[in-house]
Write a protein that holds these residues in place. Sequence first.
Motif, mmCIF file in Angstrom:
data_model
loop_
_atom_site.group_PDB
_atom_site.id
_atom_site.type_symbol
_atom_site.label_atom_id
_atom_site.label_comp_id
_atom_site.label_asym_id
_atom_site.label_seq_id
_atom_site.Cartn_x
_atom_site.Cartn_y
_atom_site.Cartn_z
ATOM 1 N N ALA A 596 46.481 49.995 49.624
ATOM 2 C CA ALA A 596 46.962 51.724 49.982
ATOM 3 C C ALA A 596 48.639 51.466 50.240
ATOM 4 O O ALA A 596 49.472 51.506 50.014
ATOM 5 C CB ALA A 596 46.551 52.734 49.890
ATOM 6 N N GLU A 597 48.963 50.374 51.323
ATOM 7 C CA GLU A 597 50.498 49.696 51.654
ATOM 8 C C GLU A 597 50.853 49.257 50.869
ATOM 9 O O GLU A 597 52.230 49.409 51.322
ATOM 10 C CB GLU A 597 49.384 49.472 53.138
ATOM 11 C CG GLU A 597 49.116 50.339 54.643
ATOM 12 C CD GLU A 597 48.573 48.813 55.767
ATOM 13 O OE1 GLU A 597 49.071 48.075 55.659
ATOM 14 O OE2 GLU A 597 47.972 49.912 56.345
ATOM 15 N N ARG A 598 50.373 48.525 49.517
ATOM 16 C CA ARG A 598 50.901 47.596 48.779
ATOM 17 C C ARG A 598 51.742 48.446 47.738
ATOM 18 O O ARG A 598 51.205 49.458 47.291
ATOM 19 C CB ARG A 598 49.750 46.328 48.377
ATOM 20 C CG ARG A 598 48.660 46.215 48.978
ATOM 21 C CD ARG A 598 49.935 45.260 49.933
ATOM 22 N NE ARG A 598 48.974 44.079 50.923
ATOM 23 C CZ ARG A 598 48.468 43.333 50.502
ATOM 24 N NH1 ARG A 598 48.714 42.351 49.537
ATOM 25 N NH2 ARG A 598 48.054 42.149 51.007
ATOM 26 N N PRO A 599 52.686 48.121 47.058
ATOM 27 C CA PRO A 599 53.834 48.732 46.330
ATOM 28 C C PRO A 599 52.426 48.950 44.715
ATOM 29 O O PRO A 599 51.748 48.777 44.536
ATOM 30 C CB PRO A 599 54.659 47.958 45.664
ATOM 31 C CG PRO A 599 54.826 47.044 46.928
ATOM 32 C CD PRO A 599 53.483 46.764 48.104
ATOM 33 N N GLU A 600 52.653 50.128 44.500
ATOM 34 C CA GLU A 600 51.917 50.039 43.113
ATOM 35 C C GLU A 600 52.224 49.370 42.005
ATOM 36 O O GLU A 600 50.531 49.161 41.404
ATOM 37 C CB GLU A 600 52.335 51.515 42.514
ATOM 38 C CG GLU A 600 52.350 52.536 40.927
ATOM 39 C CD GLU A 600 50.585 52.117 41.055
ATOM 40 O OE1 GLU A 600 50.566 52.070 39.546
ATOM 41 O OE2 GLU A 600 49.684 52.383 41.865
ATOM 42 N N GLN A 601 52.994 48.700 41.892
ATOM 43 C CA GLN A 601 52.836 48.001 41.223
ATOM 44 C C GLN A 601 52.068 45.923 41.372
ATOM 45 O O GLN A 601 51.327 45.720 40.689
ATOM 46 C CB GLN A 601 55.092 46.763 41.238
ATOM 47 C CG GLN A 601 54.749 45.727 39.917
ATOM 48 C CD GLN A 601 56.054 44.918 39.984
ATOM 49 O OE1 GLN A 601 56.628 46.016 40.698
ATOM 50 N NE2 GLN A 601 55.968 43.976 39.001
ATOM 51 N N HIS A 602 51.915 46.086 42.548
ATOM 52 C CA HIS A 602 50.911 45.355 43.015
ATOM 53 C C HIS A 602 49.290 45.803 42.991
ATOM 54 O O HIS A 602 48.322 44.862 42.341
ATOM 55 C CB HIS A 602 50.896 44.500 44.518
ATOM 56 C CG HIS A 602 49.596 43.824 45.054
ATOM 57 N ND1 HIS A 602 50.106 42.545 44.402
ATOM 58 C CD2 HIS A 602 48.622 44.176 45.864
ATOM 59 C CE1 HIS A 602 48.969 41.802 44.969
ATOM 60 N NE2 HIS A 602 47.530 42.781 46.049
ATOM 61 N N ARG A 603 49.537 46.814 43.076
ATOM 62 C CA ARG A 603 47.644 47.305 42.188
ATOM 63 C C ARG A 603 48.063 47.404 40.970
ATOM 64 O O ARG A 603 46.638 46.916 40.676
ATOM 65 C CB ARG A 603 47.956 48.929 43.522
ATOM 66 C CG ARG A 603 48.327 49.142 44.088
ATOM 67 C CD ARG A 603 48.004 50.363 45.686
ATOM 68 N NE ARG A 603 48.236 51.477 45.314
ATOM 69 C CZ ARG A 603 49.515 52.189 45.646
ATOM 70 N NH1 ARG A 603 49.793 52.156 46.730
ATOM 71 N NH2 ARG A 603 50.167 53.090 44.822
ATOM 72 N N ARG A 604 49.146 47.605 40.103
ATOM 73 C CA ARG A 604 48.517 47.801 38.555
ATOM 74 C C ARG A 604 48.077 46.436 38.032
ATOM 75 O O ARG A 604 47.365 46.404 37.922
ATOM 76 C CB ARG A 604 49.474 48.159 37.971
ATOM 77 C CG ARG A 604 49.363 48.507 36.658
ATOM 78 C CD ARG A 604 50.760 49.185 35.631
ATOM 79 N NE ARG A 604 52.279 48.971 36.528
ATOM 80 C CZ ARG A 604 53.000 48.892 37.380
ATOM 81 N NH1 ARG A 604 53.163 50.263 37.969
ATOM 82 N NH2 ARG A 604 54.286 48.185 36.958
ATOM 83 N N LEU A 605 48.614 45.358 39.174
ATOM 84 C CA LEU A 605 48.336 44.006 38.271
ATOM 85 C C LEU A 605 46.707 43.580 38.941
ATOM 86 O O LEU A 605 46.382 43.258 38.180
ATOM 87 C CB LEU A 605 49.132 43.284 39.282
ATOM 88 C CG LEU A 605 49.294 41.565 39.224
ATOM 89 C CD1 LEU A 605 49.327 41.065 37.412
ATOM 90 C CD2 LEU A 605 50.325 40.942 40.090
ATOM 91 N N LEU A 606 46.858 43.699 39.950
ATOM 92 C CA LEU A 606 45.432 43.375 40.518
ATOM 93 C C LEU A 606 44.337 44.106 39.412
ATOM 94 O O LEU A 606 43.434 43.559 39.169
ATOM 95 C CB LEU A 606 45.049 43.676 42.189
ATOM 96 C CG LEU A 606 45.439 43.602 42.542
ATOM 97 C CD1 LEU A 606 45.098 43.763 44.073
ATOM 98 C CD2 LEU A 606 44.867 41.836 42.781
ATOM 99 N N ARG A 607 44.382 45.870 38.906
ATOM 100 C CA ARG A 607 43.535 46.603 38.055
ATOM 101 C C ARG A 607 43.821 45.410 37.293
ATOM 102 O O ARG A 607 42.927 45.480 35.859
ATOM 103 C CB ARG A 607 43.689 47.688 37.589
ATOM 104 C CG ARG A 607 44.013 48.561 39.062
ATOM 105 C CD ARG A 607 44.004 50.049 38.911
ATOM 106 N NE ARG A 607 45.006 50.848 38.142
ATOM 107 C CZ ARG A 607 45.992 51.010 39.535
ATOM 108 N NH1 ARG A 607 46.283 51.190 40.902
ATOM 109 N NH2 ARG A 607 47.236 50.924 39.142
#
Length: 942
Positions: A596-607
């Motif tokens: 949750a501390e990472r940017p949304e762009q990084h979270r989307r990349l992982l998904r």
Amino acid sequence: MRIRLLGPVELRVGADGFTGVAGAQRRAVLALLALRLGHLVTVDQLCELLWDEQPPPSARAAVQGHVAALRKVLADTPFELHTRDSGYLLDGPAGTVDALRFEELTGAADRQAGLGACTAAVALLEEALRLWRGEALADLPDTPLRAAAVDRLKQSRTAALLHWAGLRLGQGAGASAVPLLEQGVRMDGLREELVALLMRCLHQAGRPAEALTAYHQARVRLDDELGINPGPALRAALAVVLADDHAVEPPPTAPPLPETAPLLALVPRQLPRRHPDFVGRTTDLARLDRACGPGRAGDGPVLVVGPAGVGKSALVTAWAHRVADRFPDGLLHAELHGLAPDGPARTEAVLARFLRALGVPEDDVPAERATRAALYRERTRGRRLLVLLDDAADADQVADLLPAGPAGTAVVTGRGSLEGLVTLEGATLLRLAALPEDDALHLLERALTPERLRAEPEAAARLAGLCDHLPLALRIAAARLAARPDWTVAELVAELTDERTRLAVLDADGTLSVAGRLRLTHRRLSEPAAELLTALAAHPGREVDTPASAALLGSDTAAAHRALGELASHHLLTGTAPGRHARTDLVRLYGAGLLAERPEQHRRLLRERLADHYLAALRHCGFFLDPGQEDTAPPAPAAQPRPAAVDIRTALDWFDAEEPALSALIASPDTDPARAWRLALTCGSLYYGASRFTDWLACARLGQAAAERCGDPVAVALLLNCRAQALVALERRQESAEAARKAVAAAESAAGPAAASAHVRALATQALVTAMLGHCAEAERLAACATALALESGDRRRLVDAKVHQGWVSLAVGDLEGARRRSREARELLPATPVTQVHLWSLLTEAQALPPTVRDDAADLVWHRLLATCEEAGLLYLHAVAEQSYAAHLLARGREPEVRGRLRTALDRFRSHDRQAGYLSEFTTSLEESLSLRAGQRPTDG
């Protein structure tokens, strides 16, 4: 009892009693599978059991032969022998294996004794001991692995004997225990507890002279074979006998102590305080007893490892208090602060403290670590000393703190990577898991009150689950309830159910928290391992494999394997199978906080990485079920390693393990809908092969919704068709027909090759369900249209699909020659290998359409090959239909005596299928009625 291992290995198949299993090696394979019932036994382990370290070149083939023979022998028993990627797994009721029943009975006896029900405990232990018929595994090949298994079983029997005899002594009936104790002493005369208990029972029976004889014989043997004097248990038993009023000759005077005795006069007692709410852990305490007892395998330390908050320190402290009298030369303890933010304790400082405790004056403690370690070894050599080293950082910190020689014992706890102790010091590894539910509830009960928990039993069980059954989390939760007597357990459960705040709730005012313990471990991780711990929060499953981890990291599998191994060595993950790891909810939530501390762009990349990985994996595995699956390229293809699936069964095994993560990923609102519908579509053939029809329908609905969000009519057509197929599999034919009609309409509204492909699929499904509804002419027209459209498109895969369905429609309308021809044409369009589900369905249609002119032996060959291939592939539904169809074939040819057996087999397969599919099939009901009718007509059959 079905399998007996506590003596010669025997198996009971029918009602005629036990018989031996042919061949020592085959008995050994059965024994190891039964001892590890419900757990995977690898082929390598079986080879080690049979041939130790020098298996012949044909070893794997020999193991396969033994397994095949055992599968036949076990056919009429409650056991099922499953093939897995790397070995085999025997499944069945544990209570019908005598060695496992023995464990159940002794565990129950421990619990009864703990409650003060000694009579019940005695009865349970007597039942357990009666299961033994001599030496365990008596007729197996003599290999080190067999010897180790026998030794473990022997230690368990000795522990049970000691418990039983102790209870009988306490009941004043020690005389009845003498024969079994004498037998035990003859087998294991160096076990001091056995001799001591025999002495006490002989004394109680009025036989003090024999008690003294037992003592003298044990003292001589201990001196001759181990070079040690009798320990506290034997000396205490001797004191009891000598204090008796009988006129008994006292034993000879013990030899004088060596001249160095004054140096050893100081006996340290450094045990920490026992945890007041320590509960359970009976099995783990017994394992510590065995690992540190007289019969232990070596003189290396015992390493107790486990995740944060699992209760490692509490366990070893409770055990040390229980066995303190076994270590007359002292008890040393050090808190090594392995994960402390300011660094672990310095070994040289701990050595100095230990030396002072052992009587070395402050001025005589050397300055250098190496010199201190040498003096420590000198002072501990030959001493029966227990050293507890808590929260070790690594092997280097611990090595110089281990006592010298076999007389001393060291127990080390830690969360970090301590494999070096196993490799370099020969440590015995004891992995500590979370508490069983009963023990977790007992801990809550101790911390609160029994009445408070009994008032809300369901909420209490839920609370234990939300705490992952970890003692630390349970104590914090109990403390919150104890501080708020007006709260109900259900209110705390409601607070913990919110995953966003659960870790914050499990924080004891900042002084002690689950998240804090996990944070300490997190700080010790390498950068790749820490990154993977964070990235795994994007994975919705409880388990993860190496390829999925590589996809999340954007790395190769070697790097992912190393990162997974590091997380497992720090007990943030637990290995469940080769290449697979699981995590607890609390670890998952800690990782989610990091993500949750990472940017949304990084979270989307992982998904996106994860979805693309699964789509590629599904295509690979789905090929073995449906080689004509749609080629729907993902928006961003990912070049990741494929699952190790080589045939239908291994593809289904992979899918069974990954399905929870796949379904969660498809259902997640955070998943890109273009990827979600592709995942749902590609799952279809695997859901069908796995007989998970209800789950398939739910997945198809989610996929259809995602396709509709994308506004792609071809995607909508494909998912409507997928939904129609799931509905027809569930025998909801009217709904299926409507979904197929909508799929055809959606495909017709679009243009291009993809639309044409979707159109063929939808027409073929519509033809199938139309035939099932009895509209034969319309079904033939639709099937012909699908075939014509496939030919026009030039798409070979769609032509296979169309002809398979057209063949089935021809069979349904009575055109046997057309059914055979079209099914054969479909097969000939496919590569000969690998054999896929499409091959098998075509073969089934051809077999069902065999003309009556074909000789019985030729027809039987066709059917038997089909049935064997279905069974090997693990296709429950196809196998069930094939068995039923073969029964119909036999009946049509007047072979009535064979029909009943085939119908029973078909019924068993359909029942297994129904459990997977989540509904009761019409076939199951029909077969039950048919078998019932036949039983009434022919009561002597079967």
